[in-house]
Design a protein around this motif. Structure first.
Motif, short mmCIF file in Angstrom:
data_model
loop_
_atom_site.label_atom_id
_atom_site.label_comp_id
_atom_site.label_asym_id
_atom_site.label_seq_id
_atom_site.Cartn_x
_atom_site.Cartn_y
_atom_site.Cartn_z
N GLY A 32 -6.15 -5.95 -11.46
CA GLY A 32 -7.19 -6.21 -10.48
C GLY A 32 -7.05 -5.42 -9.18
N LEU A 33 -5.95 -4.70 -9.02
CA LEU A 33 -5.70 -4.00 -7.77
C LEU A 33 -6.66 -2.82 -7.60
N ARG A 34 -7.41 -2.84 -6.50
CA ARG A 34 -8.39 -1.79 -6.22
C ARG A 34 -8.18 -1.14 -4.86
N ARG A 35 -7.49 -1.86 -3.93
CA ARG A 35 -7.29 -1.34 -2.59
C ARG A 35 -5.82 -1.46 -2.21
N MET A 36 -5.30 -0.43 -1.54
CA MET A 36 -3.91 -0.46 -1.14
C MET A 36 -3.75 0.19 0.24
N VAL A 37 -2.95 -0.45 1.09
CA VAL A 37 -2.61 0.09 2.40
C VAL A 37 -1.10 0.24 2.46
N MET A 38 -0.66 1.44 2.80
CA MET A 38 0.77 1.69 3.00
C MET A 38 0.94 2.21 4.42
N ARG A 39 1.72 1.50 5.19
CA ARG A 39 1.86 1.83 6.62
C ARG A 39 3.33 2.00 6.98
N ARG A 40 3.65 3.18 7.51
CA ARG A 40 4.99 3.52 8.00
C ARG A 40 6.07 3.29 6.95
N LEU A 41 5.80 3.77 5.76
CA LEU A 41 6.78 3.68 4.67
C LEU A 41 7.37 5.06 4.39
N ASP A 42 8.59 5.07 3.92
CA ASP A 42 9.22 6.33 3.52
C ASP A 42 8.84 6.59 2.06
N MET A 43 7.98 7.59 1.87
CA MET A 43 7.46 7.89 0.53
C MET A 43 8.22 9.04 -0.14
N ALA A 44 9.30 9.51 0.47
CA ALA A 44 10.00 10.71 0.02
C ALA A 44 10.48 10.62 -1.43
N LEU A 45 10.82 9.45 -1.91
CA LEU A 45 11.37 9.32 -3.26
C LEU A 45 10.30 9.14 -4.34
N VAL A 46 9.04 9.11 -3.93
CA VAL A 46 7.95 8.88 -4.88
C VAL A 46 7.45 10.22 -5.42
N ARG A 47 7.42 10.33 -6.74
CA ARG A 47 6.94 11.56 -7.37
C ARG A 47 5.44 11.74 -7.08
N PRO A 48 5.03 12.98 -6.83
CA PRO A 48 3.61 13.25 -6.60
C PRO A 48 2.71 12.73 -7.72
N ALA A 49 3.16 12.83 -8.96
CA ALA A 49 2.35 12.36 -10.10
C ALA A 49 2.10 10.86 -10.04
N ARG A 50 3.04 10.09 -9.51
CA ARG A 50 2.86 8.64 -9.38
C ARG A 50 1.74 8.35 -8.38
N LEU A 51 1.71 9.10 -7.28
CA LEU A 51 0.66 8.91 -6.28
C LEU A 51 -0.71 9.27 -6.84
N THR A 52 -0.79 10.37 -7.55
CA THR A 52 -2.08 10.78 -8.09
C THR A 52 -2.56 9.80 -9.16
N GLY A 53 -1.65 9.19 -9.87
CA GLY A 53 -2.03 8.16 -10.84
C GLY A 53 -2.69 6.98 -10.16
N LEU A 54 -2.13 6.55 -9.03
CA LEU A 54 -2.74 5.46 -8.26
C LEU A 54 -4.12 5.84 -7.75
N LEU A 55 -4.24 7.05 -7.25
CA LEU A 55 -5.53 7.51 -6.71
C LEU A 55 -6.62 7.50 -7.77
N ASN A 56 -6.25 7.68 -9.00
CA ASN A 56 -7.25 7.74 -10.07
C ASN A 56 -7.73 6.38 -10.53
N ARG A 57 -7.14 5.29 -9.99
CA ARG A 57 -7.63 3.98 -10.41
C ARG A 57 -8.03 3.06 -9.25
N LEU A 58 -7.64 3.42 -8.03
CA LEU A 58 -8.01 2.60 -6.88
C LEU A 58 -9.34 3.06 -6.28
N THR A 59 -10.01 2.15 -5.57
CA THR A 59 -11.23 2.53 -4.87
C THR A 59 -10.93 2.92 -3.42
N ALA A 60 -9.85 2.40 -2.85
CA ALA A 60 -9.50 2.70 -1.47
C ALA A 60 -7.98 2.73 -1.32
#
Length: 176
Positions: A32-60
């Protein structure tokens, strides 16, 4: 309790949460997750592919001061741009709102930035070190056909932005 959790449509993660691949993978699987807010987090360990996967299913999605790496930012913009091309096997998700406030966007090619912004309904790039040529490219692209309804580019150096482009964008976009 599990049924209530499945109805959660939005999630906010603030400083202090340890960001990891596992956490993002779990969120990515939430039906059911459609919106996500990430504020002041260290994203350095997250693979770019993981982020793009999220972008392809979220609305915001909002990344405020998350210090996304060059690789992560390029992956985000490249995936959003290529996913809508007819020959691409990847289908573009329902993303309509992207907030990259406080992330260093000057590394993104102006044409790529403009292409992606033009496909969204709302884009926020406050305090993102945008170059005048990037802003000009975005504003120029909105003068043709655009889905864009809202654009926030505040707290960037707009002194070299073409005044006519800015004036045209203000009249064409609902919320500038």
């Amino acid at each position: 309790a599990m049924r209530k959790m499945m109805r959660v449509g939005g999630l906010t993660l603030e400083a202090g949460v340890e960001m990891s691949e596992e956490l993002l993978e779990t969120m990515d699987r939430h039906p059911g997750l459609r919106r996500m807010v990430m504020r002041r987090l260290d994203m350095a360990l997250v693979r770019p592919a993981r982020l793009t996967g999220l972008l392809n299913r979220l609305t915001a999605i909002t990344f405020i001061e998350t210090e996304l790496t060059s690789e992560q930012l390029l992956a985000i913009f490249t995936s959003r741009d290529r996913s809508s091309e007819p020959w691409s096997r990847k289908k573009q998700g329902p993303l309509t709102f992207l907030d990259l406030t406080g992330n260093y966007l000057s590394i993104i090619e102006p044409k790529l930035l403009a292409s992606v912004v033009n496909k969204l309904q709302y884009m926020v790039m406050k305090n993102s070190c945008l170059k005048p040529e990037q802003v000009n490219a975005v504003l120029r692209s909105t003068s043709v056909v655009t889905s864009l309804q809202g654009l926030d580019i505040g707290h960037n150096n707009l002194s070299s932005v073409e005044p006519k482009l800015l004036a045209r964008a203000v009249t064409k976009i609902k919320d500038v």
